[in-house]
Design a protein around this motif. Structure first.
Motif, PDB file in Angstrom:
ATOM      1  N   ARG A 128       0.714  -1.107   0.091  1.00  0.00           N
ATOM      2  CA  ARG A 128      -0.049  -0.088   0.011  1.00  0.00           C
ATOM      3  C   ARG A 128       1.037   1.177   0.074  1.00  0.00           C
ATOM      4  O   ARG A 128       1.961   1.332   0.635  1.00  0.00           O
ATOM      5  N   ALA A 129       0.563   2.194  -0.582  1.00  0.00           N
ATOM      6  CA  ALA A 129       1.151   3.382  -0.650  1.00  0.00           C
ATOM      7  C   ALA A 129       0.862   4.424   0.412  1.00  0.00           C
ATOM      8  O   ALA A 129      -0.318   4.383   0.952  1.00  0.00           O
ATOM      9  N   GLN A 130       1.652   5.453   0.693  1.00  0.00           N
ATOM     10  CA  GLN A 130       1.192   6.468   1.757  1.00  0.00           C
ATOM     11  C   GLN A 130       0.158   7.382   1.088  1.00  0.00           C
ATOM     12  O   GLN A 130       0.374   7.696  -0.136  1.00  0.00           O
ATOM     13  N   ALA A 131      -0.458   7.722   1.930  1.00  0.00           N
ATOM     14  CA  ALA A 131      -1.391   9.098   1.474  1.00  0.00           C
ATOM     15  C   ALA A 131      -0.772  10.132   1.031  1.00  0.00           C
ATOM     16  O   ALA A 131       0.151  10.505   1.381  1.00  0.00           O
ATOM     17  N   SER A 132      -1.437  10.804   0.001  1.00  0.00           N
ATOM     18  CA  SER A 132      -0.775  11.828  -0.774  1.00  0.00           C
ATOM     19  C   SER A 132      -1.031  13.157   0.361  1.00  0.00           C
ATOM     20  O   SER A 132      -1.793  13.084   1.265  1.00  0.00           O
ATOM     21  N   ALA A 133      -0.310  14.027   0.010  1.00  0.00           N
ATOM     22  CA  ALA A 133      -0.555  15.298   0.643  1.00  0.00           C
ATOM     23  C   ALA A 133      -1.673  15.947   0.661  1.00  0.00           C
ATOM     24  O   ALA A 133      -2.314  16.401   1.537  1.00  0.00           O
ATOM     25  N   ASP A 134      -2.333  15.907  -0.688  1.00  0.00           N
ATOM     26  CA  ASP A 134      -3.725  16.174  -0.772  1.00  0.00           C
ATOM     27  C   ASP A 134      -4.692  15.611   0.120  1.00  0.00           C
ATOM     28  O   ASP A 134      -5.685  16.212   0.549  1.00  0.00           O
ATOM     29  N   GLU A 135      -4.590  14.267   0.113  1.00  0.00           N
ATOM     30  CA  GLU A 135      -5.400  13.299   0.838  1.00  0.00           C
ATOM     31  C   GLU A 135      -5.504  13.763   2.529  1.00  0.00           C
ATOM     32  O   GLU A 135      -6.538  14.158   2.938  1.00  0.00           O
ATOM     33  N   ILE A 136      -4.345  14.072   2.998  1.00  0.00           N
ATOM     34  CA  ILE A 136      -3.893  14.058   4.345  1.00  0.00           C
ATOM     35  C   ILE A 136      -4.642  15.732   4.698  1.00  0.00           C
ATOM     36  O   ILE A 136      -5.336  15.892   5.738  1.00  0.00           O
ATOM     37  N   VAL A 137      -4.283  16.584   3.679  1.00  0.00           N
ATOM     38  CA  VAL A 137      -4.852  18.193   4.142  1.00  0.00           C
ATOM     39  C   VAL A 137      -6.455  17.760   4.015  1.00  0.00           C
ATOM     40  O   VAL A 137      -6.933  18.521   4.731  1.00  0.00           O
ATOM     41  N   ASP A 138      -6.940  17.265   3.105  1.00  0.00           N
ATOM     42  CA  ASP A 138      -8.415  17.194   2.959  1.00  0.00           C
ATOM     43  C   ASP A 138      -9.041  16.501   4.208  1.00  0.00           C
ATOM     44  O   ASP A 138     -10.072  16.985   4.896  1.00  0.00           O
ATOM     45  N   ASP A 139      -8.335  15.394   4.495  1.00  0.00           N
ATOM     46  CA  ASP A 139      -8.920  14.463   5.939  1.00  0.00           C
ATOM     47  C   ASP A 139      -8.701  15.545   7.180  1.00  0.00           C
ATOM     48  O   ASP A 139      -9.583  15.175   8.113  1.00  0.00           O
ATOM     49  N   ALA A 140      -7.752  16.434   7.212  1.00  0.00           N
ATOM     50  CA  ALA A 140      -7.739  17.217   8.272  1.00  0.00           C
ATOM     51  C   ALA A 140      -8.557  18.390   8.207  1.00  0.00           C
ATOM     52  O   ALA A 140      -8.633  19.078   9.582  1.00  0.00           O
ATOM     53  N   SER A 141      -9.349  18.828   7.170  1.00  0.00           N
ATOM     54  CA  SER A 141      -9.585  19.972   7.071  1.00  0.00           C
ATOM     55  C   SER A 141     -10.770  20.451   7.954  1.00  0.00           C
ATOM     56  O   SER A 141     -10.944  21.882   8.531  1.00  0.00           O
ATOM     57  N   SER A 142     -11.487  19.201   8.739  1.00  0.00           N
ATOM     58  CA  SER A 142     -12.398  19.443   9.549  1.00  0.00           C
ATOM     59  C   SER A 142     -12.059  19.568  11.010  1.00  0.00           C
ATOM     60  O   SER A 142     -12.512  19.934  12.001  1.00  0.00           O
ATOM     61  N   LEU A 143     -10.626  19.399  11.209  1.00  0.00           N
ATOM     62  CA  LEU A 143     -10.063  19.001  12.508  1.00  0.00           C
ATOM     63  C   LEU A 143      -9.031  20.217  12.743  1.00  0.00           C
ATOM     64  O   LEU A 143      -8.913  20.735  13.833  1.00  0.00           O
ATOM     65  N   LEU A 144      -8.349  20.508  11.840  1.00  0.00           N
ATOM     66  CA  LEU A 144      -7.080  21.418  11.965  1.00  0.00           C
ATOM     67  C   LEU A 144      -7.073  22.475  10.892  1.00  0.00           C
ATOM     68  O   LEU A 144      -7.399  22.045   9.777  1.00  0.00           O
ATOM     69  N   GLU A 145      -6.368  23.484  11.249  1.00  0.00           N
ATOM     70  CA  GLU A 145      -6.272  24.587  10.114  1.00  0.00           C
ATOM     71  C   GLU A 145      -4.792  24.192   9.532  1.00  0.00           C
ATOM     72  O   GLU A 145      -3.860  24.289  10.285  1.00  0.00           O
ATOM     73  N   LEU A 146      -4.748  24.227   8.244  1.00  0.00           N
ATOM     74  CA  LEU A 146      -3.312  24.223   7.544  1.00  0.00           C
ATOM     75  C   LEU A 146      -2.888  25.559   7.637  1.00  0.00           C
ATOM     76  O   LEU A 146      -3.288  26.594   6.776  1.00  0.00           O
ATOM     77  N   VAL A 147      -1.740  25.612   7.993  1.00  0.00           N
ATOM     78  CA  VAL A 147      -0.969  27.015   8.163  1.00  0.00           C
ATOM     79  C   VAL A 147       0.216  27.059   7.237  1.00  0.00           C
ATOM     80  O   VAL A 147       0.715  28.286   7.036  1.00  0.00           O
ATOM     81  N   ALA A 148       0.682  25.876   6.851  1.00  0.00           N
ATOM     82  CA  ALA A 148       1.843  25.763   5.983  1.00  0.00           C
ATOM     83  C   ALA A 148       1.976  24.674   5.151  1.00  0.00           C
ATOM     84  O   ALA A 148       1.481  23.542   5.640  1.00  0.00           O
ATOM     85  N   ARG A 149       2.300  24.629   3.890  1.00  0.00           N
ATOM     86  CA  ARG A 149       2.772  23.531   3.121  1.00  0.00           C
ATOM     87  C   ARG A 149       3.689  23.680   2.054  1.00  0.00           C
ATOM     88  O   ARG A 149       3.767  24.906   1.341  1.00  0.00           O
ATOM     89  N   GLU A 150       4.829  22.938   2.204  1.00  0.00           N
ATOM     90  CA  GLU A 150       6.059  23.180   1.489  1.00  0.00           C
ATOM     91  C   GLU A 150       6.220  21.836   0.722  1.00  0.00           C
ATOM     92  O   GLU A 150       6.164  20.778   1.234  1.00  0.00           O
ATOM     93  N   THR A 151       6.936  22.066  -0.433  1.00  0.00           N
ATOM     94  CA  THR A 151       7.579  20.810  -0.979  1.00  0.00           C
ATOM     95  C   THR A 151       8.953  20.611  -0.815  1.00  0.00           C
ATOM     96  O   THR A 151       9.594  21.647  -1.163  1.00  0.00           O
ATOM     97  N   LEU A 152       9.522  19.728  -0.429  1.00  0.00           N
ATOM     98  CA  LEU A 152      11.097  19.664   0.126  1.00  0.00           C
ATOM     99  C   LEU A 152      11.521  18.266  -0.446  1.00  0.00           C
ATOM    100  O   LEU A 152      10.786  17.260  -0.507  1.00  0.00           O
ATOM    101  N   ILE A 153      12.874  18.495  -0.841  1.00  0.00           N
ATOM    102  CA  ILE A 153      13.499  17.133  -1.267  1.00  0.00           C
ATOM    103  C   ILE A 153      13.875  16.471  -0.158  1.00  0.00           C
ATOM    104  O   ILE A 153      14.494  16.860   0.802  1.00  0.00           O
ATOM    105  N   THR A 154      13.455  15.185  -0.177  1.00  0.00           N
ATOM    106  CA  THR A 154      14.084  14.194   0.660  1.00  0.00           C
ATOM    107  C   THR A 154      14.771  12.967   0.294  1.00  0.00           C
ATOM    108  O   THR A 154      14.932  12.733  -1.060  1.00  0.00           O
ATOM    109  N   GLY A 155      15.362  12.338   1.065  1.00  0.00           N
ATOM    110  CA  GLY A 155      16.521  11.188   0.858  1.00  0.00           C
ATOM    111  C   GLY A 155      17.656  11.439   0.252  1.00  0.00           C
ATOM    112  O   GLY A 155      18.171  12.796  -0.052  1.00  0.00           O
ATOM    113  N   PRO A 156      18.598  10.381   0.303  1.00  0.00           N
ATOM    114  CA  PRO A 156      20.076  10.500  -0.141  1.00  0.00           C
ATOM    115  C   PRO A 156      20.166  10.932  -1.498  1.00  0.00           C
ATOM    116  O   PRO A 156      19.218  10.654  -2.499  1.00  0.00           O
ATOM    117  N   PRO A 157      21.206  11.420  -1.963  1.00  0.00           N
ATOM    118  CA  PRO A 157      21.698  11.538  -3.418  1.00  0.00           C
ATOM    119  C   PRO A 157      21.585  10.508  -4.167  1.00  0.00           C
ATOM    120  O   PRO A 157      21.109  10.502  -5.439  1.00  0.00           O
TER     121      PRO A 157
END
Length: 209
Positions: free
Chosen positions: A165-194
Motif C-alpha cells: 500500500r502507498a502512503q496517502a498523498s499530501a492532498d489526501e491528508i490535507v483534505d482529511d484534516a480540514s474539519s479538525l485542524l487549520e492548515l498553516v503551511a505546506r511546502e515541497t521539500l527534497i528528501t532522501g540521499p543523493p
C-alpha cells in the motif's frame, strides 16, 4: 541490500547525524516547530531519537518530550539511549502509529517525520488518526508532518520489503484534516540521499484553533 542502502538506513536512523542536520528539510522542520522553553512535545514515530533528544535540549529544564515508537527494536534502543544520557525530560513509550495514546490537550507540538501512518485510500482510519492528534493539542498547538516520497508500492525500500500500500498523498491528508485542524503551511521539500535522486516530500503544518 546495496552498500548505499545500508549506509542510508544507518545514517537516517542515527540519533546523531551531522549530514542530516544540514539538510534544508531538517532546517525547515525546526523552523515550523517554532519551539519555546517549557513546551510539551510529542514525537510520534521517534525512531532512535534524532529529533526527540534535540527537542528536549531546546525546551530547557522545564520542557518535556514524549517519544513514541512502533518498532520494538527501535523502541528498546531509544529507551537505552535515554537512560545512558539520563534524559529526564523525555518519556519513551511503545505505541503503534494508529493508536497514539496521547492525552487530550496535553501538547503544544506534535511531530511526525517519515512515519508510514497515513495510508492511501484508508480515509476513515486516516481521519481517526488525525482526530487523535487534534485532540491531543492545546489551543494554538501545532502538528508538524513531514512525509517522504519513498513509501510507495513501486519503490523497494532499503529494508528489502516492497510495500503493498502507498502512503496517502499530501492532498489526501490535507483534505482529511480540514474539519479538525487549520492548515498553516505546506511546502515541497527534497528528501532522501543523493543516490535516490531528487525525491519530493511534503512538509505540512496544521494548527488547532
Amino acid at each position: 541490500m546495496f552498500a548505499w542502502q545500508r549506509k542510508w538506513s544507518f545514517l537516517w536512523a542515527a540519533t546523531e547525524n551531522p549530514m542530516r542536520d544540514e539538510l534544508p528539510r531538517t532546517v525547515r522542520i525546526w523552523d515550523q516547530l517554532a519551539l519555546e522553553p517549557a513546551m510539551s512535545v510529542a514525537d510520534v514515530g521517534a525512531g532512535l531519537g534524532y529529533f526527540a533528544f534535540k527537542i528536549a535540549e531546546r525546551l530547557g529544564p522545564h520542557g518535556h518530550v514524549l517519544a513514541t515508537e512502533a518498532s520494538p527494536r527501535a523502541f528498546l534502543r531509544l529507551g537505552a539511549t535515554r537512560r545512558e544520557r539520563n534524559e529526564t525530560r523525555m518519556t519513551v513509550r511503545w505505541r503503534p502509529p494508529w493508536r497514539l495514546g496521547l492525552a487530550p490537550r496535553a501538547f503544544d507540538r506534535v511531530l511526525m517525520v517519515d512515519v508510514f501512518a497515513f495510508v492511501a485510500g484508508r480515509r476513515r482510519e486516516n481521519r481517526a488518526l488525525l482526530r487523535q492528534i487534534a485532540e491531543s493539542l492545546r489551543p494554538r498547538g501545532r502538528f508538524v508532518l513531514a512525509v517522504d516520497a519513498v513509501h510507495t508500492t513501486e519503490w523497494r525500500p532499503p529494508y528489502g520489503t516492497r510495500l503493498f500500500r502507498a502512503q496517502a498523498s499530501a492532498d489526501e491528508i490535507v483534505d482529511d484534516a480540514s474539519s479538525l485542524l487549520e492548515l498553516v503551511a505546506r511546502e515541497t521539500l527534497i528528501t532522501g540521499p543523493p543516490e535516490l535522486g531528487k525525491l519530493p516530500g511534503h512538509l505540512l503544518v496544521f494548527r488547532r484553533s
